[in-house]
Write a protein that holds these residues in place. Structure first.
Motif, short mmCIF file in Angstrom:
data_model
loop_
_atom_site.label_atom_id
_atom_site.label_comp_id
_atom_site.label_asym_id
_atom_site.label_seq_id
_atom_site.Cartn_x
_atom_site.Cartn_y
_atom_site.Cartn_z
N ARG A 139 -13.97 -2.92 9.86
CA ARG A 139 -13.37 -2.39 8.63
C ARG A 139 -12.59 -3.29 8.00
O ARG A 139 -12.36 -4.41 8.28
N ASP A 140 -12.22 -3.11 6.61
CA ASP A 140 -11.37 -3.83 5.88
C ASP A 140 -9.97 -3.56 5.70
O ASP A 140 -9.31 -4.02 4.48
N TRP A 141 -9.53 -2.96 6.69
CA TRP A 141 -8.16 -2.66 6.89
C TRP A 141 -7.64 -2.55 8.16
O TRP A 141 -8.66 -2.42 8.85
N ALA A 142 -6.20 -2.28 8.44
CA ALA A 142 -5.91 -2.51 9.82
C ALA A 142 -4.66 -1.36 9.63
O ALA A 142 -3.85 -1.43 8.81
N THR A 143 -4.22 -0.81 11.02
CA THR A 143 -3.04 -0.05 11.05
C THR A 143 -1.64 -1.07 11.50
O THR A 143 -2.11 -2.05 11.79
N ILE A 144 -0.58 -0.67 11.13
CA ILE A 144 0.40 -1.24 11.72
C ILE A 144 0.45 -1.73 13.09
O ILE A 144 0.68 -2.82 13.32
N ARG A 159 -1.29 -2.78 0.27
CA ARG A 159 -0.67 -1.35 -0.15
C ARG A 159 -1.17 -0.61 1.08
O ARG A 159 -1.74 -0.87 1.96
N ARG A 160 -0.12 0.31 1.34
CA ARG A 160 -0.15 1.19 2.53
C ARG A 160 -0.73 2.58 2.06
O ARG A 160 -0.67 2.89 0.84
N GLN A 161 -1.50 3.25 2.90
CA GLN A 161 -2.34 4.49 2.71
C GLN A 161 -2.22 5.26 3.92
O GLN A 161 -2.41 4.71 5.12
N VAL A 162 -1.65 6.43 3.75
CA VAL A 162 -1.46 7.24 4.88
C VAL A 162 -3.42 7.59 5.42
O VAL A 162 -3.73 8.04 4.55
N ARG A 200 -0.56 10.46 11.22
CA ARG A 200 0.34 10.02 11.64
C ARG A 200 0.23 8.25 11.42
O ARG A 200 1.21 7.62 11.71
N GLN A 201 -1.11 8.05 11.04
CA GLN A 201 -1.12 6.51 11.02
C GLN A 201 -1.17 6.16 9.64
O GLN A 201 -1.54 6.73 8.73
N VAL A 202 -0.69 4.95 9.29
CA VAL A 202 -0.61 4.10 7.94
C VAL A 202 -1.38 3.18 8.16
O VAL A 202 -1.64 2.15 8.96
N GLU A 203 -2.68 3.03 7.06
CA GLU A 203 -3.45 1.91 6.90
C GLU A 203 -2.96 1.05 5.89
O GLU A 203 -2.29 1.14 5.05
N VAL A 204 -3.12 -0.43 6.21
CA VAL A 204 -2.82 -1.64 5.30
C VAL A 204 -4.01 -2.17 4.74
O VAL A 204 -4.85 -2.34 5.43
N HIS A 205 -4.33 -1.86 3.31
CA HIS A 205 -5.35 -2.26 2.76
C HIS A 205 -4.93 -3.56 2.11
O HIS A 205 -3.96 -3.58 1.30
#
Length: 141
Positions: free
Chosen positions: A60-65, A93-96, A102-107
């Motif tokens: 995928r093109d995003w990851a969690t903290i 940008r962060r995205q719930v 409970r997780q925050v995705e970073v895009h």
């Protein structure tokens, strides 16, 4: 000097030290190149690594903290601060998460994508120029 190998010890040879030294030298040369390239793009080396690990996360093109903390070998709170600084620069940008709130995705944002693309091209060219000289030393067990 002794080396511990599966419960045994053996002396390290001069060649062992030369190989380790050469490997660390090549690694440091590449690191130094990377630091200079990142600064030339207007980001810190750590910001570049964050962008790279977001875009390069498998599948995928995003990851969690948490995933970024593992990739950066850093503490969770340190990555939160790094993401905050990158958000202020409009790089990410962060995205719930919609599947686990409970997780925050970073895009990556467009500016982050563009900076990363330029830096990745430079890094790829540098790695190609080092081909053959950047060898992992053979370790005899």
């Amino acid at each position: 000097m002794k080396e511990l190998v599966r419960g045994e010890t053996r002396n390290l040879s001069k060649k062992d030290f030369e190989q380790l030294s050469a490997f660390r030298y090549q690694m440091r040369r590449f690191e130094r190149f990377s630091e200079q390239a990142a600064h030339g793009e207007g980001v810190t080396p750590l910001q570049y690594l964050l962008l790279l690990h977001i875009r390069g996360y498998p599948g995928r093109d995003w990851a969690t903290i948490g995933e970024l903390a593992e990739r950066l070998q850093s503490h969770h709170h340190g990555v939160v601060a790094l993401v905050t600084r990158c958000e202020a620069l409009d790089l990410v940008r962060r995205q719930v998460s919609q599947t686990d709130r409970r997780q925050v995705e970073v895009h990556l944002q467009k500016a982050g994508e563009q900076a990363l693309a330029r830096l990745a091209q430079l890094h790829r060219a540098e790695l190609k120029s080092l081909q053959g000289s950047f060898r992992v030393p053979q370790i005899d067990f």
